[in-house]
Design a protein around this motif. Structure first.
Motif, PDB file in Angstrom:
ATOM      1  N   THR A  23      19.710  20.890  27.186  1.00 10.61           N
ATOM      2  CA  THR A  23      19.309  19.857  28.158  1.00 10.61           C
ATOM      3  C   THR A  23      18.245  18.933  27.599  1.00 10.61           C
ATOM      4  O   THR A  23      17.786  18.023  28.280  1.00 10.61           O
ATOM      5  CB  THR A  23      18.718  20.487  29.440  1.00 10.61           C
ATOM      6  N   PHE A  24      17.847  19.188  26.351  1.00  8.71           N
ATOM      7  CA  PHE A  24      16.713  18.440  25.804  1.00  8.71           C
ATOM      8  C   PHE A  24      16.987  18.047  24.359  1.00  8.71           C
ATOM      9  O   PHE A  24      16.076  17.633  23.646  1.00  8.71           O
ATOM     10  CB  PHE A  24      15.456  19.324  25.904  1.00  8.71           C
ATOM     11  N   GLY A  25      18.259  18.150  23.958  1.00  5.48           N
ATOM     12  CA  GLY A  25      18.620  17.806  22.585  1.00  5.48           C
ATOM     13  C   GLY A  25      17.753  18.573  21.605  1.00  5.48           C
ATOM     14  O   GLY A  25      17.592  19.794  21.715  1.00  5.48           O
ATOM     15  N   GLU A  29      14.924  13.003  21.500  1.00  3.56           N
ATOM     16  CA  GLU A  29      15.602  12.150  22.482  1.00  3.56           C
ATOM     17  C   GLU A  29      14.657  11.749  23.619  1.00  3.56           C
ATOM     18  O   GLU A  29      14.883  10.764  24.308  1.00  3.56           O
ATOM     19  CB  GLU A  29      16.818  12.888  23.071  1.00  3.56           C
ATOM     20  N   PHE A  30      13.591  12.555  23.806  1.00  9.04           N
ATOM     21  CA  PHE A  30      12.681  12.323  24.924  1.00  9.04           C
ATOM     22  C   PHE A  30      11.353  11.701  24.493  1.00  9.04           C
ATOM     23  O   PHE A  30      10.468  11.503  25.305  1.00  9.04           O
ATOM     24  CB  PHE A  30      12.435  13.646  25.673  1.00  9.04           C
ATOM     25  N   ASP A  32      10.436   8.769  23.679  1.00  9.09           N
ATOM     26  CA  ASP A  32      10.035   7.494  24.302  1.00  9.09           C
ATOM     27  C   ASP A  32       9.424   7.717  25.687  1.00  9.09           C
ATOM     28  O   ASP A  32       8.730   6.848  26.203  1.00  9.09           O
ATOM     29  CB  ASP A  32      11.255   6.570  24.480  1.00  9.09           C
ATOM     30  N   PHE A  33       9.735   8.847  26.297  1.00 10.07           N
ATOM     31  CA  PHE A  33       9.377   9.035  27.710  1.00 10.07           C
ATOM     32  C   PHE A  33       8.140   9.898  27.929  1.00 10.07           C
ATOM     33  O   PHE A  33       7.444   9.745  28.914  1.00 10.07           O
ATOM     34  CB  PHE A  33      10.559   9.671  28.465  1.00 10.07           C
ATOM     35  N   THR A 266      18.473  21.115  33.756  1.00 11.98           N
ATOM     36  CA  THR A 266      19.200  19.969  34.301  1.00 11.98           C
ATOM     37  C   THR A 266      18.272  18.872  34.820  1.00 11.98           C
ATOM     38  O   THR A 266      18.615  17.687  34.762  1.00 11.98           O
ATOM     39  CB  THR A 266      20.135  20.476  35.415  1.00 11.98           C
ATOM     40  N   PHE A 269      17.739  15.626  33.012  1.00  9.62           N
ATOM     41  CA  PHE A 269      18.736  14.553  33.081  1.00  9.62           C
ATOM     42  C   PHE A 269      18.403  13.551  34.181  1.00  9.62           C
ATOM     43  O   PHE A 269      18.782  12.397  34.126  1.00  9.62           O
ATOM     44  CB  PHE A 269      20.143  15.108  33.355  1.00  9.62           C
ATOM     45  N   ILE A 270      17.748  14.058  35.220  1.00  9.48           N
ATOM     46  CA  ILE A 270      17.441  13.209  36.374  1.00  9.48           C
ATOM     47  C   ILE A 270      16.148  12.449  36.113  1.00  9.48           C
ATOM     48  O   ILE A 270      16.002  11.297  36.474  1.00  9.48           O
ATOM     49  CB  ILE A 270      17.240  14.069  37.657  1.00  9.48           C
ATOM     50  N   ASP A 271      15.188  13.143  35.521  1.00 15.46           N
ATOM     51  CA  ASP A 271      13.892  12.526  35.231  1.00 15.46           C
ATOM     52  C   ASP A 271      13.423  12.995  33.857  1.00 15.46           C
ATOM     53  O   ASP A 271      12.962  14.119  33.707  1.00 15.46           O
ATOM     54  CB  ASP A 271      12.876  12.930  36.310  1.00 15.46           C
ATOM     55  N   PRO A 272      13.539  12.132  32.862  1.00 17.56           N
ATOM     56  CA  PRO A 272      13.164  12.561  31.505  1.00 17.56           C
ATOM     57  C   PRO A 272      11.677  12.889  31.355  1.00 17.56           C
ATOM     58  O   PRO A 272      11.261  13.421  30.330  1.00 17.56           O
ATOM     59  CB  PRO A 272      13.566  11.359  30.630  1.00 17.56           C
ATOM     60  N   GLN A 273      10.898  12.595  32.377  1.00 12.21           N
ATOM     61  CA  GLN A 273       9.454  12.892  32.326  1.00 12.21           C
ATOM     62  C   GLN A 273       9.092  14.136  33.127  1.00 12.21           C
ATOM     63  O   GLN A 273       7.925  14.507  33.219  1.00 12.21           O
ATOM     64  CB  GLN A 273       8.667  11.692  32.875  1.00 12.21           C
TER      65      GLN A 273
ATOM     66  N   ARG B  52      21.837  10.450  38.046  1.00 12.32           N
ATOM     67  CA  ARG B  52      21.704   8.996  37.977  1.00 12.32           C
ATOM     68  C   ARG B  52      23.062   8.367  37.723  1.00 12.32           C
ATOM     69  O   ARG B  52      23.981   9.036  37.268  1.00 12.32           O
ATOM     70  CB  ARG B  52      20.747   8.620  36.839  1.00 12.32           C
ATOM     71  N   CYS B 221      22.864  12.719  31.269  1.00 14.50           N
ATOM     72  CA  CYS B 221      21.506  12.271  30.914  1.00 14.50           C
ATOM     73  C   CYS B 221      21.413  10.801  30.524  1.00 14.50           C
ATOM     74  O   CYS B 221      20.428  10.140  30.820  1.00 14.50           O
ATOM     75  CB  CYS B 221      20.936  13.154  29.804  1.00 14.50           C
ATOM     76  N   ALA B 225      21.132  13.786  25.190  1.00 13.35           N
ATOM     77  CA  ALA B 225      20.651  15.165  25.218  1.00 13.35           C
ATOM     78  C   ALA B 225      21.726  16.150  25.669  1.00 13.35           C
ATOM     79  O   ALA B 225      21.796  17.263  25.155  1.00 13.35           O
ATOM     80  CB  ALA B 225      19.429  15.279  26.124  1.00 13.35           C
TER      81      ALA B 225
END
Lengths: 303, 254
Positions: A23-25, A29-30, A32-33, A266, A269-273, B52, B221, B225
């Motif tokens: 879910t987080f590669g 991938e995250f 930037d966030f 999961t 996926f909805i909120d990368p932060q 989303r 996503c 990811a």
């Protein structure tokens, strides 16, 4: 000041919030966030011995308060991870915990052997619960002899902590937890996804190419919470709680049920932060409740 | 840089009962968006829409700090997005994905169907700066489903096909008379339903013309990811969200 540190089998995490495999590669991938270095750990995308293309599209179906996935462990293999991916993520400032998979015990052994020699890898997550592969995967996690065989085999070649990721698709998850503890697991993480399916009534066809897939998201949270609590009461090793955690309150509930750390899946996926928001939320909760060590929450359920 | 940003609903432009343009505004700067980029939009106050929605970006205005989307209401999420109160907060993750190649082409064809026309405004704007001659070919079921032609005509020649013949030439886009032996496009861009894009790619391939298609796979996503939105390519499965949505059609296993 709240001390957020937790100890999983001798590894000190700066806080209990980690991200779930798949879910987080690989973390970047995250980047930037969020500030990745704030995380307790990243359980990176599942790795196998050889390159795997995964399952055919469609691999995903949205469901009520959750989703099904059938990715099928798409990854470029352990050598690519060690030589190409790991060098670029090892300095992210958080624990990188590989999640390893195999279709036969020998594959798990080979992957674990290779990881044992990698500097900076302090633990691995032994995935015996992937529901989306034809061979191996969950087959190792749904009966005791198979779970013992793979855990003890990896134990022999990997000399750092092993966290065994358990499948919820069993009659009694505590039985599997107890036998992997006996076979040398240093911790258990639970739960992986629940086997489910989705059908398109208009076409009368399954939505996923594989027909069935793994259900995740808040839909599974109450069941996951119950399983964490049962396993916490059945074993002595630490439990990492996973299953539909969307916010800090969910995370705290898992800790009260007995989880020393949690994985956010999961929700990424909805909120990368969201992972960082959960860390802040746990700190707030501790402050407001006069708790000086987040680890004091673990198993704090009042009956 | 990719970011998560709160916007407010500024304006709806209703194209018909199912199609609309949603314009969102922000107090802070809007990121640079390239033609083909998309956003992952959180559907407000709709608990039964869990994920989303990936929506192609129609346009951005850096002076007014606005971003707009052409949306066709097809499910709960896209319907709800069409019914928000002005000023309600909409959270988006953007700009996501790669973009169309712009490389001093002389004469290009943009083939769109359905909501596939969305990236063409930004694309045409960029191409115009390169002095590229642009022809749009828009396919629809019938006259009432043809949108944004006034906007497109600012950038180039607009050709239409409708399945019922109520507007433009009758038939599918690939049956349009532009596809005769004499046509001399050096690049084709296409976005729309898969069968349409595949048919366009086939023509491009036969004529040795570079062709790029923007895919619309289901996503979770949107940032590479989860690996849910893959499409098979000659180099294995690739994520439509990060390695696409734009692919050279020669790469795709079509």
């Amino acid at each position: 000041m709240v001390n957020l540190e937790v100890n999983i089998a001798g590894i000190i995490l700066k806080n209990p919030v980690t991200t779930a495999s798949g879910t987080f590669g690989f973390g970047e991938e995250f980047a930037d966030f969020i500030d990745i270095s704030k995380l307790g750990a990243i359980f990176v995308k599942g790795i196998t011995l050889h390159n795997r293309e995964g399952n055919d599209y469609p691999r995903m179906a949205e469901t009520a308060s959750g989703m099904l996935n059938a990715v099928g462990l798409q990854n470029k293999g352990i050598d690519y991870f060690i030589n190409t991916i790991y060098p670029s993520i090892k300095n992210l400032g958080t624990e990188i915990i590989p999640n390893i998979n195999g279709s036969v015990v020998e594959e798990y052994i080979e992957v674990a052997e290779k990881l044992n020699d990698v500097d900076g890898i302090n633990a691995l997550e032994l995935n015996i619960s992937c529901p989306n592969v034809k061979e191996g995967g969950m087959a190792f996690g749904v009966n005791c002899p198979a779970a013992i065989a793979v855990t003890s085999a990896v134990r022999e070649v990997f000399h750092k902590p092993i966290i065994v990721k358990l499948s919820p698709n069993v009659t009694d998850i505590t039985e599997i937890a107890k036998v992997v503890e006996g076979a040398g697991a240093d911790a258990v993480s639970l739960v992986n996804t629940f086997l489910g399916m989705a059908i398109d009534a208009n076409t009368k066809k399954p939505i996923l190419s594989t027909v069935t897939g793994g259900l995740s998201g808040p839909a599974i949270k109450p069941i996951a919470l119950r399983m964490v609590w049962q396993v916490y009461n059945a074993v002595k090793i630490p439990v990492v709680g996973i299953g539909g955690i969307m916010n800090a309150t969910d995370a705290i509930e898992f800790m009260l049920a007995g989880a020393t750390a949690i994985q956010v899946g999961t929700a990424n996926f909805i909120d990368p932060q969201v992972s960082v928001k959960i860390i802040e939320g746990i700190e707030d909760y501790c402050q407001k409740n006069g708790i000086s060590n987040a680890s004091d929450l673990v198993g704090g359920l009042i009956l | 840089m990719k970011r998560v940003q709160d916007f407010r609903v500024k304006h709806y432009r209703r194209l018909n009962s199912d199609n609309y343009i949603l314009t969102l505004s922000s107090d802070s700067d809007v990121e640079i968006v390239k033609p083909g980029n998309f956003a992952e939009i959180k559907i407000p106050d709709t608990p039964d829409v869990f994920l989303r929605r990936p929506i192609s970006i129609l346009d951005v205005d850096h002076n007014a700090n606005t971003i707009s989307f052409y949306i066709k209401a097809v499910g709960k999420g896209t319907r709800k997005l069409g019914t928000l109160a002005i000023n309600s907060v909409v959270n988006i993750v953007y700009p996501l994905g790669n973009s169309f190649t712009i490389n001093k082409q002389k004469n290009v064809l943009l083939v769109g169907g359905g909501s596939g026309i969305a990236p063409f405004i930004l694309l045409a704007n960029k191409l115009k700066n390169e002095n590229t001659a642009i022809t749009f070919l828009i396919g629809a079921r019938s006259k009432g489903d043809v949108f944004l032609t006034d906007e497109f005509s600012k950038y180039g020649n607009v050709l239409i096909t409708t399945e019922d013949g109520s507007f433009g030439e009758k038939g599918l886009v690939t049956q349009h008379s532009v596809f005769t032996d004499s046509f001399n496009f050096d690049h084709i861009y296409t976005c729309g339903p898969d069968p349409m894009m595949k048919a366009v790619a086939k023509i491009a391939n036969k004529k040795y013309i570079n062709c790029e298609a923007s895919l619309e796979n289901m996503m979770a996503c949107g940032i590479g990811a989860c690996l849910c939105c893959v499409t098979p390519t000659i180099a294995g499965n690739k994520c439509v969200c990060t390695e696409g949505p734009v692919f050279n059609t020669k790469e795709l296993k079509w």
